[in-house]
Scaffold this active site. Structure first.
Site, PDB file in Angstrom:
ATOM      1  CB  SER A   1      -0.758  27.394  -3.055  1.00 28.92           C
ATOM      2  OG  SER A   1      -1.192  26.152  -3.552  1.00 28.92           O
TER       3      SER A   1
ATOM      4  CD  GLU B   1      -8.676  28.321  -3.986  1.00 28.06           C
ATOM      5  OE1 GLU B   1      -7.729  27.572  -4.282  1.00 28.06           O
ATOM      6  OE2 GLU B   1      -8.527  29.509  -3.621  1.00 28.06           O
TER       7      GLU B   1
ATOM      8  CG  HIS C   1      -5.113  27.842  -6.588  1.00 30.04           C
ATOM      9  ND1 HIS C   1      -5.260  27.741  -5.224  1.00 30.04           N
ATOM     10  CD2 HIS C   1      -3.778  27.701  -6.853  1.00 30.04           C
ATOM     11  CE1 HIS C   1      -4.065  27.540  -4.672  1.00 30.04           C
ATOM     12  NE2 HIS C   1      -3.159  27.516  -5.633  1.00 30.04           N
TER      13      HIS C   1
END
EC number: 3.1.1.1
Length: 373
Positions: free
Chosen positions: A186, A285, A315
């Site tokens: 991320s 996602e 995610h």
């Protein structure tokens, strides 16, 4: 053996130490799935985390107790035989993690520098302990996860400084660049790529980059306009408004030469000298946008880039290992990639004179201890 569907032919070895990418295009593979467990995990995320993200995005101007997330995750104890050691950096800390049977971080073998996600505002070594513990085992490597400074109190530049300090700590232990793999999920994917680009200024090239569900672009519009904004099990569109506001506020607090810190977009600075890169991302996602855009830019520059797309997952579904089989499979693949990327590096410690205490560089970054860990 996992089954998958390739959108383009896969080289026999995929991305490894090669500096070139097959015909200038990224390799993209769609994995099988989702399993029942994967579907349930995505549903749970949609029913719990996404509503919290929505509420939090409206409350983002307020001082939210986001540090509680990593603190609460301290209840996730490491598996039996896992060794975790706290490392002090100049302005932050890190945890050195070794799964059972993994050798000490003594400058021999390989090592992973892991940069956690959490939108730059939350999480840390505790929240990501499951991923790091599993990755250490699958990669047969120590993993150094950085507890970098978070926004909005600190800036992205400060977070990147902490990541750079952690890299220098590994170099001081005797690791050469070709023994070090940069990994992040991320927001940590942004930091991993930005760190690799900063290291280019020092003529340092790590063995590889691994990015899991990566945020690679600060710009919010392309993500909010992506079709997956409706299928993402975690992020509402407004979450990217809140993130952009946090990043700007953090930059404004950190004055550089009398002006707010510039916002850095790693995808605007792609060069052919970057390491081979592996990206794992959910097909549902919204960060699929960043994953495919980043892989395309890397490949166009001549960097070997591979994207593995996991349909129907949440995610960062790898956090659900070992409950979700795709999570374990993904981490096992990443571990194999790390082993392949570092297979040609010598396993003996190297001369450390550039980094010993008292040298100009060591003095500027802080002196690090050399005891076995």
């Amino acid at each position: 053996m996992s089954s998958y569907y390739a959108r383009r032919p896969l080289q026999s070895s995929g991305c490894s130490n090669s500096d070139s990418c097959w015909d200038g295009a990224p390799i993209e593979i769609t994995e099988s799935g989702p399993s029942v467990a994967g579907r349930l995990a995505a549903l749970a995320s949609r029913m719990t985390i996404k509503p919290l993200m929505t509420v939090g995005s409206y409350l983002s101007p307020l001082p939210l107790p986001l540090g509680f997330v990593d603190f609460a995750c301290r209840v996730w104890r490491p598996g039996q035989g896992t060794v975790r050691t706290t490392i002090n950096l100049p302005n932050a800390t890190a945890q050195l993690v070794r799964a059972p049977g993994v050798r000490a971080a003594d400058g021999a073998g390989r090592v992973v520098l892991y940069l956690h996600g959490g939108a730059f505002v939350m999480c840390g070594p505790n929240s990501h302990s499951r991923i790091v513990n599993a990755l250490s085992g699958f990669a047969e490597s120590p993993v150094l996860i950085v507890d970098y400074r978070l926004i909005p109190k600190h800036s992205l530049g400060m977070a990147l400084d902490d990541c750079h300090d952690a890299y220098q700590w590994l170099r001081a232990r005797g690791y050469r660049p070709e023994q070090i793999v940069l990994a992040g999920d991320s927001a940590g994917g942004y930091l991993a790529l930005a760190l690799a680009q900063r290291l280019q200024c020092d003529d340092e090239k790590p063995a590889a980059i691994v990015a899991i569900s990566p945020l690679l672009q600060l710009a919010k519009g392309p993500k909010q306009d992506h079709p997956n904004i409706g299928t993402d099990a975690m992020f509402p569109a407004r979450a990217f408004d809140a993130l952009a506001a946090w990043v700007r506020a953090a930059a404004a607090k950190n004055m550089v030469d009398g002006r707010p810190e510039d916002l850095y977009e790693p995808l605007d600075h792609i060069e052919s000298s970057l390491p081979p890169t592996l990206i794992h991302v959910s097909g549902s996602e919204v960060l699929l946008h960043d994953a495919q855009l980043g892989a395309g830019k890397l490949a166009a520059a001549g960097v070997c880039a591979e994207v593995r797309v996991w349909p129907g997952q949440a995610h960062l579904f790898q956090l659900a290992t070992p409950l979700v089989p795709e999570a374990t499979r993904s981490l096992r693949q990443i571990g194999q990639f790390i082993r392949d990327a570092t297979a040609d590096s010598s396993l003996s410690p190297v001369h450390r004179s550039r980094y010993v205490a008292g040298s100009p560089r060591a003095a500027s970054r802080g002196a690090f201890g050399q005891s076995p860990i």
